[in-house]
Structures are given as structure tokens and as C-alpha cells.
Design a protein around this motif. Sequence first.
Motif, short mmCIF file in Angstrom:
data_model
loop_
_atom_site.label_atom_id
_atom_site.label_comp_id
_atom_site.label_asym_id
_atom_site.label_seq_id
_atom_site.Cartn_x
_atom_site.Cartn_y
_atom_site.Cartn_z
N GLN B 67 0.84 -1.20 0.00
CA GLN B 67 0.00 0.00 0.00
C GLN B 67 0.88 1.25 0.00
O GLN B 67 0.62 2.20 -0.73
N ILE B 68 1.91 1.23 0.83
CA ILE B 68 2.79 2.40 0.93
C ILE B 68 3.52 2.62 -0.38
O ILE B 68 3.62 3.74 -0.87
N GLU B 69 3.99 1.54 -0.98
CA GLU B 69 4.72 1.65 -2.23
C GLU B 69 3.80 2.23 -3.31
O GLU B 69 4.22 3.11 -4.09
N SER B 82 10.09 11.32 -12.13
CA SER B 82 10.32 9.89 -12.19
C SER B 82 11.25 9.49 -11.04
O SER B 82 12.17 10.24 -10.71
N PRO B 83 11.01 8.33 -10.43
CA PRO B 83 11.87 7.93 -9.30
C PRO B 83 13.35 7.93 -9.67
O PRO B 83 14.19 8.16 -8.81
N ALA B 84 13.64 7.72 -10.95
CA ALA B 84 15.05 7.70 -11.36
C ALA B 84 15.70 9.07 -11.24
O ALA B 84 16.91 9.20 -11.17
N ASP B 85 14.90 10.14 -11.19
CA ASP B 85 15.44 11.49 -11.07
C ASP B 85 15.79 11.87 -9.63
O ASP B 85 16.43 12.89 -9.39
N ILE B 86 15.32 11.07 -8.69
CA ILE B 86 15.57 11.39 -7.28
C ILE B 86 17.00 11.00 -6.94
O ILE B 86 17.33 9.83 -6.90
N SER B 87 17.84 12.01 -6.71
CA SER B 87 19.24 11.64 -6.45
C SER B 87 19.61 11.66 -4.98
O SER B 87 20.72 11.29 -4.62
N LEU B 110 11.74 -0.17 0.51
CA LEU B 110 11.22 1.06 -0.10
C LEU B 110 12.35 1.98 -0.53
O LEU B 110 12.27 2.61 -1.59
N ALA B 111 13.41 2.04 0.26
CA ALA B 111 14.53 2.91 -0.09
C ALA B 111 15.13 2.46 -1.42
O ALA B 111 15.51 3.29 -2.24
N ASP B 112 15.19 1.15 -1.63
CA ASP B 112 15.76 0.66 -2.89
C ASP B 112 14.83 0.88 -4.07
O ASP B 112 15.27 1.16 -5.18
N ALA B 113 13.53 0.76 -3.82
CA ALA B 113 12.57 0.81 -4.92
C ALA B 113 12.18 2.23 -5.30
O ALA B 113 11.92 2.53 -6.45
N ALA B 114 12.15 3.12 -4.34
CA ALA B 114 11.47 4.41 -4.55
C ALA B 114 12.37 5.55 -5.01
O ALA B 114 11.92 6.67 -5.09
N GLN B 116 16.58 6.57 -6.90
CA GLN B 116 17.90 6.12 -7.29
C GLN B 116 18.83 6.08 -6.07
O GLN B 116 19.66 5.21 -5.94
N PHE B 117 18.65 7.05 -5.20
CA PHE B 117 19.49 7.09 -4.00
C PHE B 117 18.65 7.62 -2.85
O PHE B 117 18.59 8.80 -2.58
N LEU B 118 17.95 6.70 -2.23
CA LEU B 118 17.09 7.10 -1.13
C LEU B 118 17.59 6.32 0.08
O LEU B 118 17.94 5.17 -0.01
N VAL B 119 17.62 7.00 1.20
CA VAL B 119 18.30 6.44 2.35
C VAL B 119 17.31 5.99 3.40
O VAL B 119 16.32 6.68 3.66
N ALA B 120 17.57 4.82 3.98
CA ALA B 120 16.67 4.31 5.01
C ALA B 120 17.14 4.77 6.37
O ALA B 120 18.31 4.65 6.70
N THR B 121 16.26 5.35 7.17
CA THR B 121 16.67 5.79 8.49
C THR B 121 15.62 5.43 9.53
O THR B 121 14.44 5.26 9.22
N ALA B 122 16.06 5.34 10.76
CA ALA B 122 15.17 5.08 11.89
C ALA B 122 15.92 5.44 13.15
O ALA B 122 17.11 5.70 13.11
N GLY B 123 15.23 5.47 14.26
CA GLY B 123 15.89 5.76 15.53
C GLY B 123 15.26 6.98 16.17
O GLY B 123 15.14 8.01 15.52
#
Lengths: 335, 473
Positions: B67-69, B82-87, B110-114, B116-123
Amino acid sequence: MNEQLVSMITQLVMEKMTNTSGTSSETAPPAEEQKQPLIKFYDSAAKHTEELSSPQATSDQSLIKLYQTASTKDYSHNTTNYDVSTTVETAKAFQFEEQNVSESVQAAKKHTPARIGVGRAGTRPKTKTWLKFRLDHAAAVDAVYGEVTEALLQKLNVFQVTTKVTDKEEYITRPDLGRRLSDEAKTLIQSTCKARPTVQIIISNGLSASAIEENVQDVYLALQQSLNNLNIEIGTTFYIDKGRVALMDEIGELLQAEVIVYLIGERPGLVSAESMSAYLCYQPRIGTVEADRMVISNIHKGGIPPLEAGAYLGTVVQKILQYKASGVNLVAKEG
Amino acid sequence: MKTEKIYSAGIDIGTSTTKMVVSRFLLKNVAGVTHVPRIEIIEKTVLHQSPIIKTPFLTKDIIDMEQIEKFIFQQYQVAQISPADISTGAIIITGESATKENAREVVHTLADAAGQFLVATAGPDLEGIIAAKGAGTVQQSKNTAKVIANIDIGGGTANIAVMQFGEVIGTCTLHVGGRLIEFQHGKVYSISPPIKQLMKHWSNPLQVGDSAEDARVAQLIQEMADFLANTLSGQLQDAQHPLLLGHLPNWHKPVDAIVFSGGVASCIYDHDCSQRQYDDIGEKLANMLLQHEQLQAFLWLQPQETARATVTGAGTQTTEISGATIQVDADVLPLKNIPVFNCSSVATKAFDQIVKTAVDRADALFSLDDHRVPFALYFSELPYLSFDDVHALCEAILRYLGTRSSKDIPIIIVIQSDYAKVIGQTLQAINPTVPILCIDQIKVETGDYIDIGEVLPSGVVPIVVKTLAFHSK
């Protein structure tokens, strides 16, 4: 500048003053006999310019030499004041009052080397601020009148040539003479240097010998390494005494160099007297316009670190060779 | 002078809501023409703000990733990107969502799919800091000497970040949120575990099915507000308190001013909860905070963003730009989730010993069963280095890292001061074949992870420094 040093100088001056007022008839200070002081006070700097060339200090040498040529009557009407204080003040070591600057000022100070948040005494700066200012100013004067040591030139394995300038005074008053090589220099360069080098590196003290003393070795070595990595050929480096920036045109003409990198001491300021510039130009020849020159300035410990500057210069040279242009033309060609 | 455009996305998966922003950064060389270039982000424009949707769940403990994707790609279409433009950019999972079974999987996938270079964070600490940046509080604190606390109250947690002169000086996370008690048809529908814990010593605790107007609901809200006020005024001592998540407050200066952000804050500043259409204690909590006497003692400041503070922070404030004079092997980028090891004791110049110890300790920390993972050696306190010092350092680095490096495990050196180019070039001069990443002017710590994006046309790389600590239940 070194705070300890300022504090130490002040203490010595204070002791001096109390001594003078106590025994006003004795005028020869014992410190004068000692050699190689680190810092000297002059009543008139102009008469003693030869003394200004950066003296070396070792542990057993005195730090300070005081020239007491002012007549003692300056102090005589204050005698009572000093007499009162002598007994009290000689007992404890001199110390500046503690600085209580607010957190906001401390935060602001992180962003500037300017003399902010220094306080005041009435309408004047405090002694410490004033002394620091004098010390920085003296360092700037020393930088202009100083010379690059022979040892450094030997370490870098470079030979030395001169311009048409004969002495410092002429160097300052006649910039045109600093832009021309002496006749002996021309012969020496032509007989010693590799002709038609891709990159010719030259070094001059310019307006700050300290800048060259402090920075040139690291910049030069890092630049050499950088150019070697990029497979760019370097000519025979040499040192020019009392050169001006536009001297590179004549050298470019003489050696038919593709690119010249000219490391030269900058006019010193009160923040740093050790700042060096690197001027670059593609095919400098007699008649080259200033717009074709480019510069990386502010190379010193507190600015662009010398090593990093040298490493970066290599890539700038690469770009100049790639576009066959420098300065405004390079910017235009880059698009 | 030339500028360069890059696109960034931010996605926040919170306890109750999920949202996204797309923004554009303008990069420019801000150094004078006679200086070594310095590339900075000079302008950030938010291009698209998604609607705030309810975080979808498959079951109570599993987030509905599909759903989120779907939502994310739909929003990219609306934003015409386009997701490919997100650097660059970051996806953050916050509040109680970070405690769900598949939290880790969700952010990484989601970081990999959404993008080109999206970073996963938490904490939880990072949440508070990102929210404070997104709310504009960090920027606000640069203009004053006041110690400001940003309190981001969402559905599940209140993340506090305290700052002065634009530097974060402490964080703390509390189980204080709008969705800790939910209602349905005028009755209590659910009570979250920390609240149940809080009522343990009560003789007659609130139960599911009790009236929404029960006096005990008001009492619980009062307790949350009191607890928050005590935390802010430095009176919190009990590390075992059921409403405390993680560590005690770790700032050492008294707080002067407070700013609220997060979903509940929109009720505080706008006096209407139109943005929150949830049947829970959010509105009552906001009213309680507004009237709370102890909180009135602080100076109240306005945030720039309330409900969207965290997502704005994730989308616009997580990316840093490296120094302009760096040495990078472009083939090995981008690199994600690189752990950092700080060689802090370099002040002595005994490089061989320092690098050897650091490599041994980093291996012990990060590598599993001889399976070498790449890690970044970070030099924070380099003294002034001469050319010979740099050679000694580089020889030491190659001695202990040179033989094991490959395309998958490049040598990664991060330096706080401006030395990356010369160190990179020296490594290259000694060993021309080894892949090297040498970047500078980035501040990190042991325990941080860094993601390094692809080289931008101006020669810099975007970097996101992050933590990947997931809350434990």
C-alpha cells in the motif's frame, strides 16, 4: 597570535618600567648584550630594518631586547605612582584579567578571525588587544622585509635568480622592475631549464617571505605528486628573488611553457602574514592580459591547507591543458 | 555563475500517518573565484506535498508495504517526477511504526525501490532531530542564544530535540502521543502498552470499553502533560518511568523556549484539528498542553511546519554535500549503509599503530565470521599535516587495508578537515589500482552509518549521515 607570548612580553615591559622608575640613573639594560632575540622593540623601526629579518630563538637566548633610548624624564613625573606599585606588583607574576565573554560572543567568534568581543578600557582598546594588534602588525612588516632562507631552497633543490630590482625599497616603489628578469637571470634560466615544458613551476617571495617559508614545501610536493599522477610533465623549477606576478610573461616567453604555476607570497594582512597565492596562466607571453591569469589565494594553515591546495592545483592545470585556456577564457570555454 | 539542480524525496511512515514530500535543491559554488571551490545547497524548494494518509497495516504488527509503495509511486506521478530522477533523500520510519515486525524490511525495500538514491533511516533520537530541522527550529536557534526545545508530538511518541546556536545539544523520546488511547463510538477502543504500564499501580485502571468521557482519560492526559513538563524543566530522574523511551534527557542547559511540531501541534497552533480526523486523545492532549501551567513558564515559539515537520526534514535536511576537493572512484558509487569507525587519537602522529588498532577494532565490530564488510575510517582530529606525515598515514592505510580491497570493498576514508584530495592522491600515487573513496568536511561518529551518492557534475558527492537503530519493544 600567541597569547602566552603577549603575556610574557607585557610582564617584561612592566618589570622594565618599574626598574626604570626605581633606579632611574641606570640606563643600560643588561638584556642588550644578549644575542638573537625573538622579539625586539625599536623606538624607530626605520633605522634598524636590517635587524628585522626573522631571528631564530633557542631556549637559552633572551626573548626580548629593549632599546631604552627614550630619556628617563618621561617617567620622572610618574615616579610616585611606580614607587607605590613596585613593592606590591613585583611580588606576583603579571596576569591579564580574565576574559568573560558571553556565549553569544563566543559563538560569533567561531565565524570570524576579526578582533570582536575584545572589550575596551574607556574609549581605547585594552592593553592585551593593542599588543596583539602590534604583534600582528610587526609580523606583517617582518614578512615583507624578510628573506627566504638558503636552506629551504636547497631542500627544494631549486636555483635562484634575480629581477631588475636591486633592494626592497626599489621593489616596493618600482613594480615595473619586479616584472623583468635581470640579464644574468635570463642567461642562467636558458642554460639550466628544460625548454618547452608542459608545466613550469616558479616560486617568488613577493611581498611575504614568511608565506614561502611556511607553505611552499607542502604545496610544491603535493602539486608535483598530483601532476605525476596525471602524467603531466614538469619543467625545471626555480626561485626568483623579489618577483612580481606579471614576471611570468617573460619567463613564459623565454621557455615557451604551456602552463606556468607561480607560487608567490601575498601582501600580508593582520589576520595572516603567511598567506600564499598560486597564479596560473595558459601560455603566458609578453603582452598577456590580466584576464588570462587565474589565482588560488589564501593558501596557509588557517586558510586553504597547503597540501590540499597543491593537490587541487594539479587538477586545475589538467583543466587548463584540456581547454587550452585560462582565466576568463577558460570560464567561457567551459560554458 | 552556474547552478546545478538535484531532486530529493522524503517519506515519513509514522505511528498513525504516512506522508511524502518532493523537493528540488539548487547547488552552487559559493567560494570566491580566487578560492578552492565550495559547493553548497543554496536553495531548497518543496515541489510537492502529498496528502497525509493513515499508515496502512496488514495486521496490528505488520505494516502494509505494498500500500505504501503504491502511495509513493502515485505521488511521484502527481509531482511529475520519475523515481530515477531522485538523487537523494530519506525514508524514515518513526514512532510506534518502528517497532513493527517488518519495520526494517519496509524501509530498506522502499529505499531501494522508490528512488535512485534514497536512504533508510530510523531511531528515536534521529526522529527528533529531523523533526526539529523540518519545523525550522534548528534554523531559528541560529539567530538567538536561547536554548530551544523542539517537541514533535505524533501519534505514538513525543521526540524532543534541544538546540542552541543551531547545534543539537540533547535529545529525549517519550511515550506521549495522540494515539495512545483510541476511541470508537464514544468508547475506549484501544490503550497502548506504555499507558497500561503507567496504570499498573492504579487500583482501578482504565479498560477498553469504558466511556470516552471517563475522568481517568483526563487524568492520563494530565499525567502525560506533567511528564513532558518535568522532562523539559530537567526534573526527570526516573530512568524506569513507563512513559520514557530510551535514555534520560541528556542536555545540560536549562531550556528557555519551546516549539511544538507533529500532528498534535497542528491542534496547538491552529486551534483546530481539521488536519487530524482521528478519534483519539490528540485534541485533548493539545488543549491540556496549551493550558499547562508549568509549560507556560517557557517562551513559546512558532514552527514553520507542524504535521509535516518530520517528512519535510527527511526530504530537505538530511543531505549534506562533501567538500569539493575529494578523490573518488566513481565506479564504486553509490554506496549504502557504510558503518563508520572513528580513529580519534590521531593527534600523536603514530599513524601505523593507530590505523592498525582502528582496523582491528572495526573488523571486530562490523565483520561477521570473516565476512568482510566495507567500513569507513573517520579521522576527526587530524593535526596539521606535512607532506611526509600524509605519506606515513597513507602507507599505514594501504598496509592494513590495501590487500583486502576490491571493487566491492573500496578503501573509504572520511576526514573532518580539508585533506581528502591530497590523501586520496597520495594513496593513488603509492598504489594506482586500489579503489579509493576519500571525502572530507563531513562530521560523523562511530556508530553512524553513511550513504554516499553518485558524483554530481560539480565533482561533489551527496552524503546522508544516519543511524539505523530500531526501537525495541
